[in-house]
Enzyme design. Structure first.
Site: not given
Ligand code: 5GP
Ligand code: 5GP
Length: 273
Positions: A79, A137, A141
């Protein structure tokens, strides 16, 4: 004499003010006007389990690995490599460095296989545009991984190398935890298998009892360490982990390109973005 000392106090105050203004200017990123974020504490390698993620597939496009028919990945895929703080927060979008796919052209085969997008949706980048999963990503990040990882190529090659070195799917398979749509496995068993192999505690995220994400944590020199939330090592049995005591590692069967699918529509990649 008194007026001289008032003058010198005023001069000192003016100098202090000037210094304060200069320091606050240096703390702001010139491009985004976002206050500069402090250096991260550790890395989290975020892995996703396609068998769980792909269950939510509504649209297909050629870049979505859920739509690869019999070639849907049956292993954890990447991811992201996320720099994090020890207090459970994390930096994001640290500097302007727009994603350039040509910089990682030599890595594309590996990235398509081990870091594919499992969705057709476009991802927001840091500066108001839309881009690929990789662009998201890197900008969100990757740009915060300094000084350990300084550029886009290093970010992706480092993530791939760590992923290959700490092969979670292999460890779980060798401990008898094989992908299945019927079996449920004790969460503690999965965690122990990884702890025994890497000497560090991972954390897991589930969706409806199935493993959706697994995080491996590393010091800045990429030696494994426990994943922590706040200052407490995350209790994998707590409600925070969203995983029940017994979890599944499901397999996803997609019809792929060749078979007409009723619920899933195919859309061109450029329409998806
Ligand atoms: P979700 O709300 O789906 O857990 O996370 C949404 C997004 O917030 C992730 O795709 C990632 O970009 C960021 N995120 C969530 N948890 C973490 C974490 O523990 N560390 C970091 N660096 N980003 C996170
Ligand atoms: P994060 O949760 O890492 O901040 O965000 C991930 C972003 O990438 C979201 O906008 C999600 O729609 C997009 N995305 C595209 N492909 C993927 C995938 O394979 N996994 C996840 N978690 N997000 C994806």
């Amino acid at each position: 004499m008194a007026s001289l000392s008032v003058k010198s106090t005023l001069l000192h105050l003016q100098l202090a003010f000037l210094l304060l203004v200069m320091v606050s200017f240096c703390m702001v990123d010139e491009v985004s006007a976002r206050p500069r974020q402090r250096e991260f504490d550790y890395f989290k390698l975020a892995l996703q389990w396609p068998g769980t993620y792909c269950q939510h597939t509504r649209h297909c496009c050629s870049s979505n690995a859920c739509c690869r028919g019999s070639n849907v990945p049956t292993e954890f895929t990447i991811h992201g490599l996320w720099p994090d703080y020890n207090d459970g927060t994390w930096p994001a979008c640290c500097r302007r460095s727009d994603f350039e796919e040509k910089e990682i052209s030599t890595l594309l085969d590996g990235l398509k296989k081990y870091w594919p997008s499992l969705s057709c949706g476009s991802s927001s980048t840091c500066h108001g545009t839309k881009g690929s999963f990789w662009a998201h990503e890197w900008e969100k990040h990757g740009t915060c991984s300094s000084p350990v990882v300084q550029d886009e190529y290093s970010y992706f090659v480092t993530a791939l190398n760590v992923y290959f070195k700490y092969n979670v799917t292999k460890v779980l398979n060798e401990a008898g935890y094989i992908p299945s749509n019927t079996e449920k496995y004790p969460l503690g068993g999965l965690v122990s298998a990884i702890e025994n192999a890497f000497h560090a505690t991972p954390s897991l995220v589930c969706s409806e009892g199935a493993v959706q994400e697994l995080y491996l944590c590393f010091y800045k020199d990429f030696k494994p360490r426990d994943c922590v939330v706040g200052s407490i090592i995350q209790d994998v049995y707590s409600s925070k982990s969203s995983c029940p005591m017994y979890v599944s590692l499901p397999l996803y069967f997609s019809s792929g390109l060749d078979v007409a699918e009723t619920a899933i529509s195919w859309i061109p990649d450029n329409e998806a973005l």
